[in-house]
Scaffold this motif. Structure first.
Motif, PDB file in Angstrom:
ATOM      1  N   GLU A  35      96.872 -12.813  14.491  1.00  0.00           N
ATOM      2  CA  GLU A  35      97.115 -13.924  15.246  1.00  0.00           C
ATOM      3  C   GLU A  35      96.267 -14.983  14.399  1.00  0.00           C
ATOM      4  O   GLU A  35      96.473 -16.291  14.427  1.00  0.00           O
ATOM      5  CB  GLU A  35      96.652 -13.789  16.481  1.00  0.00           C
ATOM      6  N   THR A  92     104.464  -6.757  21.037  1.00  0.00           N
ATOM      7  CA  THR A  92     103.407  -7.461  20.717  1.00  0.00           C
ATOM      8  C   THR A  92     103.179  -7.473  19.342  1.00  0.00           C
ATOM      9  O   THR A  92     102.707  -8.710  18.641  1.00  0.00           O
ATOM     10  CB  THR A  92     102.085  -6.587  21.169  1.00  0.00           C
ATOM     11  N   ASN A 102     105.196 -10.678  18.283  1.00  0.00           N
ATOM     12  CA  ASN A 102     104.766 -11.909  18.698  1.00  0.00           C
ATOM     13  C   ASN A 102     103.420 -12.246  18.438  1.00  0.00           C
ATOM     14  O   ASN A 102     103.329 -13.478  18.323  1.00  0.00           O
ATOM     15  CB  ASN A 102     104.678 -11.705  20.374  1.00  0.00           C
ATOM     16  N   THR A 103     102.706 -11.469  17.718  1.00  0.00           N
ATOM     17  CA  THR A 103     101.436 -11.837  17.222  1.00  0.00           C
ATOM     18  C   THR A 103     101.667 -12.428  15.617  1.00  0.00           C
ATOM     19  O   THR A 103     100.863 -12.882  14.691  1.00  0.00           O
ATOM     20  CB  THR A 103     100.442 -11.075  16.972  1.00  0.00           C
ATOM     21  N   GLN A 129     112.413  -8.601  17.803  1.00  0.00           N
ATOM     22  CA  GLN A 129     112.457 -10.126  17.130  1.00  0.00           C
ATOM     23  C   GLN A 129     113.187 -11.092  17.871  1.00  0.00           C
ATOM     24  O   GLN A 129     112.801 -12.256  18.003  1.00  0.00           O
ATOM     25  CB  GLN A 129     112.679  -9.947  15.767  1.00  0.00           C
ATOM     26  N   GLY A 165     113.242  -9.766  22.202  1.00  0.00           N
ATOM     27  CA  GLY A 165     111.883  -9.627  22.824  1.00  0.00           C
ATOM     28  C   GLY A 165     111.617  -8.180  23.372  1.00  0.00           C
ATOM     29  O   GLY A 165     110.615  -7.934  23.754  1.00  0.00           O
TER      30      GLY A 165
END
Length: 219
Positions: free
Chosen positions: A60, A85, A88-89, A175, A178
């Protein structure tokens, strides 16, 4: 490469160096970020569970100013929400321990090749088709362009970027959808069928189902 298991990290480093990779090894997230800032590597291989700063937090932090450098996560965490996760990061790929060095090398090379040769603003040739990810269009020879849905275009881009290689079903589900639950998996199957029909005019093109792994676009 950031890996808090010293022995594993050294084995991976030495194995990659025998394949002509230059590897900088560190053992915690803060040291990894310092090395990243100093040396700007071509790719990052990050353990998730590390002291001082975990891999997700590190990714992140890097993604705040860098959307280009590929990131592969190495982790023993295997739940679907952990995979989600990771992406998403800012992760590009996710490798669950234990894994083979050969698998890691293939994934590293795929991401480096994609970074060097593919651009979402460029047209991609797939057999006799011309695919424009930017405009979400697919054209067979000189025929009229077909407009793809956003999901069709995203999925075809994944397949095209890994042409003649297998894409991992769970990675793509995480990806694009989700999650990788039953309903998302069935939805992906439907979109694969749609793409097969879209590409059916060129008989040299096939989207193969690789049982237990994912799909492969063969040209």
């Amino acid at each position: 490469m950031a890996e808090d298991e010293t022995a594993l990290g050294q084995i991976l480093k030495e194995s990659l160096e025998t394949r002509d990779f230059a590897v900088q090894l560190c053992h915690d997230g803060e040291e990894a970020y310092q090395l990243y800032q100093t040396n700007r590597p071509d790719i990052l291989v990050l353990d998730v569970m590390m002291p001082k700063k975990d891999g997700f937090t590190l990714a992140e932090q890097i993604r705040k100013n860098d959307d280009e450098t590929p990131i592969i996560f190495l982790t023993a965490k295997s739940q679907p929400h952990d995979v989600v996760t990771g992406f998403n990061t800012g992760g590009n790929d996710y490798l669950k321990k234990p894994f083979s060095i050969e698998e890691l090398i293939v994934r590293i090379k795929n991401l480096l090749n994609n970074r060097n040769t593919s651009n979402k603003n460029n047209d991609i040739l797939i057999g006799h088709y011309k695919f424009s990810p930017k405009n979400q269009t697919l054209q067979y020879k000189e025929e009229k362009k077909e407009i793809l849905t956003s999901r069709e275009s995203q999925l075809l881009l994944h397949l095209a970027q890994h042409k003649n290689d297998t894409i991992n079903r769970n990675v793509v589900l995480a990806q694009l959808w989700g999650n990788n639950d039953f309903y998302s998996a069935r939805s992906m199957d439907v979109f694969i069928s749609k793409l097969r029909k879209r590409l059916s005019k060129d008989t040299s093109i096939k989207i193969l189902n690789v049982r237990g792994v994912g799909y492969k676009l063969v040209v």
